[in-house]
Scaffold this motif. Sequence first.
Motif, PDB file in Angstrom:
ATOM      1  N   THR A  17      64.980  84.634   5.618  1.00 26.63           N
ATOM      2  CA  THR A  17      63.937  85.167   4.842  1.00 26.63           C
ATOM      3  C   THR A  17      64.549  85.569   3.368  1.00 26.63           C
ATOM      4  O   THR A  17      64.015  85.374   2.319  1.00 26.63           O
ATOM      5  CB  THR A  17      63.459  86.394   5.288  1.00 26.63           C
ATOM      6  OG1 THR A  17      62.632  85.990   6.558  1.00 26.63           O
ATOM      7  CG2 THR A  17      62.319  87.184   4.722  1.00 26.63           C
ATOM      8  N   PRO A  54      65.959  78.632   8.608  1.00 22.43           N
ATOM      9  CA  PRO A  54      65.349  79.833   9.161  1.00 22.43           C
ATOM     10  C   PRO A  54      66.411  79.895  10.497  1.00 22.43           C
ATOM     11  O   PRO A  54      66.709  79.023  11.226  1.00 22.43           O
ATOM     12  CB  PRO A  54      63.831  79.416   9.939  1.00 22.43           C
ATOM     13  CG  PRO A  54      64.077  77.756   9.834  1.00 22.43           C
ATOM     14  CD  PRO A  54      65.088  77.115   8.927  1.00 22.43           C
ATOM     15  N   SER A  55      66.602  81.303  10.818  1.00 21.87           N
ATOM     16  CA  SER A  55      67.765  81.376  11.611  1.00 21.87           C
ATOM     17  C   SER A  55      67.528  81.181  13.200  1.00 21.87           C
ATOM     18  O   SER A  55      68.300  80.789  14.004  1.00 21.87           O
ATOM     19  CB  SER A  55      68.145  83.005  11.481  1.00 21.87           C
ATOM     20  OG  SER A  55      67.362  84.005  12.120  1.00 21.87           O
ATOM     21  N   PRO A  56      66.161  81.011  13.403  1.00 20.59           N
ATOM     22  CA  PRO A  56      65.909  80.613  14.637  1.00 20.59           C
ATOM     23  C   PRO A  56      66.426  78.887  14.932  1.00 20.59           C
ATOM     24  O   PRO A  56      66.348  78.435  16.045  1.00 20.59           O
ATOM     25  CB  PRO A  56      64.310  80.661  14.882  1.00 20.59           C
ATOM     26  CG  PRO A  56      63.921  81.813  14.224  1.00 20.59           C
ATOM     27  CD  PRO A  56      64.803  81.471  13.033  1.00 20.59           C
ATOM     28  N   GLY A  85      69.537  84.397   8.108  1.00 21.41           N
ATOM     29  CA  GLY A  85      67.970  85.063   8.854  1.00 21.41           C
ATOM     30  C   GLY A  85      68.400  86.069   9.529  1.00 21.41           C
ATOM     31  O   GLY A  85      69.274  85.999  10.221  1.00 21.41           O
ATOM     32  N   THR A  86      67.490  86.936   9.902  1.00 18.29           N
ATOM     33  CA  THR A  86      67.894  88.039  10.536  1.00 18.29           C
ATOM     34  C   THR A  86      67.616  88.078  12.172  1.00 18.29           C
ATOM     35  O   THR A  86      68.195  88.714  12.662  1.00 18.29           O
ATOM     36  CB  THR A  86      67.219  89.607  10.134  1.00 18.29           C
ATOM     37  OG1 THR A  86      65.450  88.933  10.527  1.00 18.29           O
ATOM     38  CG2 THR A  86      67.218  89.757   8.564  1.00 18.29           C
ATOM     39  N   ASP A  87      66.922  86.767  12.400  1.00 12.13           N
ATOM     40  CA  ASP A  87      66.480  86.833  14.015  1.00 12.13           C
ATOM     41  C   ASP A  87      67.851  86.632  14.686  1.00 12.13           C
ATOM     42  O   ASP A  87      67.921  87.001  15.838  1.00 12.13           O
ATOM     43  CB  ASP A  87      65.430  85.718  13.991  1.00 12.13           C
ATOM     44  CG  ASP A  87      64.260  85.884  13.422  1.00 12.13           C
ATOM     45  OD1 ASP A  87      63.701  87.123  13.125  1.00 12.13           O
ATOM     46  OD2 ASP A  87      63.383  85.115  13.129  1.00 12.13           O
ATOM     47  N   SER A 111      67.323  89.631   4.578  1.00  7.49           N
ATOM     48  CA  SER A 111      66.264  90.418   4.052  1.00  7.49           C
ATOM     49  C   SER A 111      65.068  90.358   5.028  1.00  7.49           C
ATOM     50  O   SER A 111      64.979  89.495   5.903  1.00  7.49           O
ATOM     51  CB  SER A 111      65.651  90.104   2.673  1.00  7.49           C
ATOM     52  OG  SER A 111      65.056  89.056   2.619  1.00  7.49           O
ATOM     53  N   MET A 112      64.275  91.345   5.209  1.00 10.08           N
ATOM     54  CA  MET A 112      62.993  91.532   5.825  1.00 10.08           C
ATOM     55  C   MET A 112      61.796  91.015   5.004  1.00 10.08           C
ATOM     56  O   MET A 112      60.713  90.833   5.515  1.00 10.08           O
ATOM     57  CB  MET A 112      62.706  92.781   6.591  1.00 10.08           C
ATOM     58  CG  MET A 112      63.964  93.163   7.341  1.00 10.08           C
ATOM     59  SD  MET A 112      63.874  91.970   8.932  1.00 10.08           S
ATOM     60  CE  MET A 112      62.525  92.432   9.876  1.00 10.08           C
ATOM     61  N   LYS A 159      69.468  93.602  16.349  1.00 10.60           N
ATOM     62  CA  LYS A 159      68.354  93.505  15.579  1.00 10.60           C
ATOM     63  C   LYS A 159      67.345  94.543  16.329  1.00 10.60           C
ATOM     64  O   LYS A 159      66.963  94.192  17.718  1.00 10.60           O
ATOM     65  CB  LYS A 159      67.501  92.340  15.338  1.00 10.60           C
ATOM     66  CG  LYS A 159      66.296  92.364  14.236  1.00 10.60           C
ATOM     67  CD  LYS A 159      65.839  91.116  14.044  1.00 10.60           C
ATOM     68  CE  LYS A 159      64.439  91.165  12.977  1.00 10.60           C
ATOM     69  NZ  LYS A 159      64.127  89.592  12.673  1.00 10.60           N
TER      70      LYS A 159
HETATM   71  N1  LIG Z   1      64.098  88.260   8.254  1.00 10.57           N
HETATM   72  C1  LIG Z   1      64.106  86.914   8.489  1.00 10.57           C
HETATM   73  O1  LIG Z   1      65.227  86.437   8.125  1.00 10.57           O
HETATM   74  C2  LIG Z   1      63.350  86.360   9.837  1.00 10.57           C
HETATM   75  C3  LIG Z   1      63.432  84.986   9.831  1.00 10.57           C
HETATM   76  N2  LIG Z   1      62.679  84.459  10.842  1.00 10.57           N
HETATM   77  C4  LIG Z   1      64.919  84.290   9.961  1.00 10.57           C
HETATM   78  O2  LIG Z   1      65.348  84.852  10.815  1.00 10.57           O
HETATM   79  O3  LIG Z   1      65.366  83.262   9.470  1.00 10.57           O
END
Ligand SMILES: NC(=O)C[C@H](N)C(=O)O
Length: 326
Positions: A17, A54-56, A85-87, A111-112, A159
């Motif tokens: 994100t 995207p982290s997924p 990405g936070t995921d 970031s969120m 997370k």
């Molecule tokens: N806040 C994020 O970065 C979520 C995003 N879906 C990711 O992990 O790529």
Amino acid sequence: MIGPSTRRLAVVHTGGTIASRPSPDGVGVTPQVAPTVSGLPGALVHDLRPFNLPSPHVTPAHMLALSHLIAGLAPEHDGVVVTHGTDTLEETAFLLHLTLGVQTPVVLTGSMRHAEEVSWDGPGNLLDAAHVALHPASRGRGPLVVFGGDIFDARTVTKVHTTAVDAFGGYPGPIGRIDRAGATPHVRFFARPEARPTYHPAALTARVEILYAYAGWTGEGYAGAEERADGSVIAALGTGNLPAELLPLVARTAGGGKPVVIATRTHAGPVIPVYGYPGGGATLVAAGAIPASFLNAHKARLLLMVLLSLGKTREEIRQVFEEGAF
Ligand SMILES: NC(=O)C[C@H](N)C(=O)O
């Protein structure tokens, strides 16, 4: 001008994100433009973009490639920041923790909110991460995660919220904090993670699957995972317990030589062999299962992948989990 006091920072952008904006095709938000660090005078910033995902979509193979990339960057830099990405950020952080033996600070952030939202948290998190990465007190603490001003170690961070800006936490909590008074950063550490062994798999070739326990589970999905995978992790109940029907299944897999690691779906605390009813943790361990200690299932999976990829035996794997050698 580059002088002897110029600090060298590598920023490795991987997407998430923090690099996202509304998609040009009108469907949701997607990674597009990596952010730049602003507000860091006296530092030479070296930006790298090994991928933009995207982290997924980030896999253990990406994580190991990042580890190799950072091992090459560390000797030439005073600090390394990874935007992510936070995921799956905690999985990348943990894989780096397991495989990187460098003293140079390595700090992950993200970031969120994306760049077109009013509450975009990307620039602040990135600047905080840069300050922490360049701070001498950060050296030798292993990979860190900086988010919302909190500094976490890679081993325990997780997370904890799907949308809140303070999206990271974990047990027992942050090991430090960064606050800024104007342009001046105040970095304070409360704890230094113990030194741990590092592992050097050439590739993550082992297949490890995760099964998630629930009330009334009689083993649905178990046989397929057992057949496909070289090892499995079960996100079990409480201190590491399962319904009675799972005990003979776990005994069969462990008896056949494939490791079964028991983690917990509870958000904090260790897995310990307390209960002796069929499927209780004590009976699973007696049947050959390995308790995951304090690791959550997805971190236990990465550790098991690393150990299996290195050709470790089940007894050696048990020892690593038991002794906390991670
Ligand atoms: N806040 C994020 O970065 C979520 C995003 N879906 C990711 O992990 O790529």
